[in-house]
Design an enzyme around this catalytic site. Structure first.
Site, PDB file in Angstrom:
ATOM      1  N   LYS A  80      43.765  30.004  27.386  1.00  0.00           N
ATOM      2  CA  LYS A  80      42.380  30.393  27.146  1.00  0.00           C
ATOM      3  C   LYS A  80      42.151  30.387  25.649  1.00  0.00           C
ATOM      4  O   LYS A  80      43.106  30.543  24.867  1.00  0.00           O
ATOM      5  CB  LYS A  80      42.148  31.820  27.680  1.00  0.00           C
ATOM      6  CG  LYS A  80      40.729  32.120  28.047  1.00  0.00           C
ATOM      7  CD  LYS A  80      40.356  31.608  29.423  1.00  0.00           C
ATOM      8  CE  LYS A  80      38.917  31.872  29.755  1.00  0.00           C
ATOM      9  NZ  LYS A  80      38.539  31.481  31.100  1.00  0.00           N
ATOM     10  N   GLY A 180      24.343  39.012  41.137  1.00  0.00           N
ATOM     11  CA  GLY A 180      24.303  37.879  40.208  1.00  0.00           C
ATOM     12  C   GLY A 180      23.993  36.586  40.934  1.00  0.00           C
ATOM     13  O   GLY A 180      24.803  36.096  41.727  1.00  0.00           O
ATOM     14  N   VAL A 181      22.779  36.049  40.716  1.00  0.00           N
ATOM     15  CA  VAL A 181      22.398  34.796  41.376  1.00  0.00           C
ATOM     16  C   VAL A 181      22.262  33.692  40.334  1.00  0.00           C
ATOM     17  O   VAL A 181      21.269  32.982  40.273  1.00  0.00           O
ATOM     18  CB  VAL A 181      21.127  34.956  42.252  1.00  0.00           C
ATOM     19  CG1 VAL A 181      21.414  35.867  43.420  1.00  0.00           C
ATOM     20  CG2 VAL A 181      19.944  35.487  41.427  1.00  0.00           C
ATOM     21  N   GLY A 182      23.287  33.578  39.501  1.00  0.00           N
ATOM     22  CA  GLY A 182      23.331  32.507  38.508  1.00  0.00           C
ATOM     23  C   GLY A 182      23.886  31.242  39.139  1.00  0.00           C
ATOM     24  O   GLY A 182      23.639  30.957  40.325  1.00  0.00           O
ATOM     25  N   VAL A 184      26.888  30.237  40.228  1.00  0.00           N
ATOM     26  CA  VAL A 184      27.702  30.341  41.442  1.00  0.00           C
ATOM     27  C   VAL A 184      26.973  31.149  42.518  1.00  0.00           C
ATOM     28  O   VAL A 184      26.926  30.741  43.678  1.00  0.00           O
ATOM     29  CB  VAL A 184      29.071  30.995  41.138  1.00  0.00           C
ATOM     30  CG1 VAL A 184      29.908  31.056  42.408  1.00  0.00           C
ATOM     31  CG2 VAL A 184      29.819  30.226  40.060  1.00  0.00           C
TER      32      VAL A 184
HETATM   33  P1  NAD Z   1      25.939  32.678  35.325  1.00  0.00           P
HETATM   34  O1  NAD Z   1      25.817  33.218  33.947  1.00  0.00           O
HETATM   35  O2  NAD Z   1      25.258  31.405  35.690  1.00  0.00           O
HETATM   36  O3  NAD Z   1      25.443  33.786  36.377  1.00  0.00           O
HETATM   37  C1  NAD Z   1      25.678  35.153  36.229  1.00  0.00           C
HETATM   38  C2  NAD Z   1      24.415  35.862  36.696  1.00  0.00           C
HETATM   39  O4  NAD Z   1      24.682  37.265  36.696  1.00  0.00           O
HETATM   40  C3  NAD Z   1      23.213  35.616  35.785  1.00  0.00           C
HETATM   41  O5  NAD Z   1      22.104  35.203  36.560  1.00  0.00           O
HETATM   42  C4  NAD Z   1      22.988  36.973  35.124  1.00  0.00           C
HETATM   43  O6  NAD Z   1      21.616  37.217  34.860  1.00  0.00           O
HETATM   44  C5  NAD Z   1      23.528  37.918  36.180  1.00  0.00           C
HETATM   45  N1  NAD Z   1      23.926  39.227  35.693  1.00  0.00           N
HETATM   46  C6  NAD Z   1      24.502  39.560  34.518  1.00  0.00           C
HETATM   47  N2  NAD Z   1      24.698  40.880  34.443  1.00  0.00           N
HETATM   48  C7  NAD Z   1      24.252  41.398  35.606  1.00  0.00           C
HETATM   49  C8  NAD Z   1      24.180  42.708  36.134  1.00  0.00           C
HETATM   50  N3  NAD Z   1      24.615  43.754  35.473  1.00  0.00           N
HETATM   51  N4  NAD Z   1      23.674  42.874  37.375  1.00  0.00           N
HETATM   52  C9  NAD Z   1      23.206  41.816  38.073  1.00  0.00           C
HETATM   53  N5  NAD Z   1      23.230  40.552  37.621  1.00  0.00           N
HETATM   54  C10 NAD Z   1      23.743  40.345  36.408  1.00  0.00           C
HETATM   55  O7  NAD Z   1      27.515  32.598  35.605  1.00  0.00           O
HETATM   56  P2  NAD Z   1      28.233  31.808  36.781  1.00  0.00           P
HETATM   57  O8  NAD Z   1      28.707  30.512  36.257  1.00  0.00           O
HETATM   58  O9  NAD Z   1      27.412  31.858  38.013  1.00  0.00           O
HETATM   59  O10 NAD Z   1      29.534  32.718  36.972  1.00  0.00           O
HETATM   60  C11 NAD Z   1      29.443  33.974  37.619  1.00  0.00           C
HETATM   61  C12 NAD Z   1      30.787  34.676  37.528  1.00  0.00           C
HETATM   62  O11 NAD Z   1      31.792  33.880  38.144  1.00  0.00           O
HETATM   63  C13 NAD Z   1      31.276  34.920  36.095  1.00  0.00           C
HETATM   64  O12 NAD Z   1      32.007  36.132  36.077  1.00  0.00           O
HETATM   65  C14 NAD Z   1      32.213  33.760  35.840  1.00  0.00           C
HETATM   66  O13 NAD Z   1      33.206  34.083  34.880  1.00  0.00           O
HETATM   67  C15 NAD Z   1      32.832  33.598  37.211  1.00  0.00           C
HETATM   68  N6  NAD Z   1      33.325  32.234  37.468  1.00  0.00           N
HETATM   69  C16 NAD Z   1      32.481  31.179  37.404  1.00  0.00           C
HETATM   70  C17 NAD Z   1      32.947  29.896  37.660  1.00  0.00           C
HETATM   71  C18 NAD Z   1      32.027  28.698  37.629  1.00  0.00           C
HETATM   72  O14 NAD Z   1      32.404  27.643  38.146  1.00  0.00           O
HETATM   73  N7  NAD Z   1      30.838  28.815  37.085  1.00  0.00           N
HETATM   74  C19 NAD Z   1      34.296  29.711  37.998  1.00  0.00           C
HETATM   75  C20 NAD Z   1      35.147  30.824  38.087  1.00  0.00           C
HETATM   76  C21 NAD Z   1      34.644  32.085  37.812  1.00  0.00           C
END
Ligand code: NAD
Length: 346
Positions: A80, A180-182, A184
């Site tokens: 990392k 969290g509806v980002g 993933v």
């Molecule tokens: P992202 O930033 O697209 O989505 C995260 C969402 O969580 C955002 O919409 C944000 O507004 C919301 N959020 C933040 N704080 C919050 C809170 N306190 N309460 C409610 N919602 C909140 O990130 P992502 O790519 O969707 O990843 C989500 C998680 O999965 C992260 O922890 C990331 O490290 C992990 N992850 C992602 C991947 C990937 O392929 N993207 C792979 C492995 C792990």
């Protein structure tokens, strides 16, 4: 600042501190273990309060990548990188190229990728200085976004967790809370909706939340209310360290399985979940879909079918973990760590 006596130090093979006066780069790369292959792991850009916090993060996250890749059966080690900087303010092409030179100096022992604070565009700048960058898509112009694969892996993990935790072979009719509806979380929500689950969603981004809730006919709640939702499953897909004692005691869900990294606030929270009869799918097992897809991009024979078949093996890995956890009466998180160590040793 101790390194070898640091609580998160776990016999990391190499820890490199790098700086570049002209661009202001201050970065740390940690290579935890390369016995299974080069150390792949994302680049986090974050305004850490100081280098002690940055070191803690990079030591913990690099070890997590070793375990994640071992349990996903990938020919990769764990690494990392972190840059101490505010991604909204301090990110410049010069800073990223300087980071590229630092990555390059390790000769491929560390392969970088996107993580929080770094984007695909940043990776393209880093690649001007080093070839050791992954997850940029296979074709020019193609997105390297791994989140659809991560979401499918979490969905597969959920099916295993539901089988072992609720004794059910279908998600139809279950209630699932997603935090969290980002990237993933939104994909996962659509898979669950298609499988017949009803959803309770939250996000601090109200616009994204309203949009998805309307699309899927889902209930939406305020961020803090998600822990009290009357649901069967809780899927943390926002930030890390969400599972602390207070949250665990509030949960109504009998299964926790989501995408977020480092969901346990402290390792002993795994026991607390276990004692409360909540089945926890270890995060690094459930969320490995993205790294599986990224690794396949490096192979000469990428096909979507092969990647999906590999991602779907997350279900089998979790079946094994849950079965051992039941037999040995210890938490699935402990079993996952044991299994990862066994794979590393063999
Ligand atoms: P992202 O930033 O697209 O989505 C995260 C969402 O969580 C955002 O919409 C944000 O507004 C919301 N959020 C933040 N704080 C919050 C809170 N306190 N309460 C409610 N919602 C909140 O990130 P992502 O790519 O969707 O990843 C989500 C998680 O999965 C992260 O922890 C990331 O490290 C992990 N992850 C992602 C991947 C990937 O392929 N993207 C792979 C492995 C792990």
């Amino acid at each position: 600042m101790p390194v070898f006596d640091h609580p998160e130090f776990d016999h990391h093979q190499q820890i490199v501190f790098g700086s570049d006066e002209a661009s202001g780069l201050r970065a740390i790369i940690a290579i935890h273990d390369t016995r299974r292959g080069p150390a792949l792991g994302g680049l986090r850009i974050f305004p850490y309060a100081g280098e002690a916090d940055a070191l803690t993060d990079v030591l913990r996250l690099s070890r997590g990548m070793t375990y994640k890749s071992a349990l996903a059966d990938l020919p990769l080690g764990g690494g990392k990188a972190v840059i101490i900087a505010d991604p909204r303010r301090d990110k410049t092409p010069e800073l990223l190229r300087a980071m590229g030179r630092l990555v390059d100096s390790l000769g491929g022992g560390y392969i970088t990728a996107e993580d929080s604070g770094s984007s695909e565009a940043d990776m393209r700048l880093i690649r001007e200085a080093t070839p050791h960058v992954s997850g940029l898509g296979r074709q020019p112009g193609e997105s390297g976004d791994p989140s659809p694969f991560t979401a499918w892996g979490v969905f597969c993990a959920l099916t295993s967790a539901v089988h072992h935790g609720l004794g059910r072979d279908t998600l139809d009719g279950l209630r699932v809370a997603i935090q969290g509806v980002g990237h993933v979380g939104a994909h996962l929500a659509r898979h669950l909706h298609a499988a017949g689950a009803s959803l309770v969603l939250t996000d601090v981004n109200r616009e994204a939340l309203a949009h998805l809730a309307e699309e899927l006919g889902a209930e939406k709640v305020a961020p803090d209310a998600i822990f009290d939702a009357e649901v069967d499953l809780f899927a943390p897909c926002a930030m890390g360290a969400v599972l602390n004692a207070e949250v665990i005691d509030r949960l109504k869900a009998r299964v926790v399985c989501g995408a977020a990294n480092n969901q346990l606030a402290t390792p002993d929270m795994a026991e607390r979940l276990h004692e409360r009869g909540i089945l926890y799918a270890p995060d690094y097992v459930a969320n490995a879909g993205g790294v599986i897809e990224v690794e396949w991009q490096q192979r000469g024979h990428y096909t979507r079918e092969a990647v999906m078949a590999h991602v779907e093996r997350i279900r089998d890995t979790l079946d094994e973990i849950f079965a051992r956890a039941t037999a040995e009466q210890i938490s699935p998180a402990s079993i996952a760590d044991q299994l990862a160590r066994e794979r590393l040793a063999s």
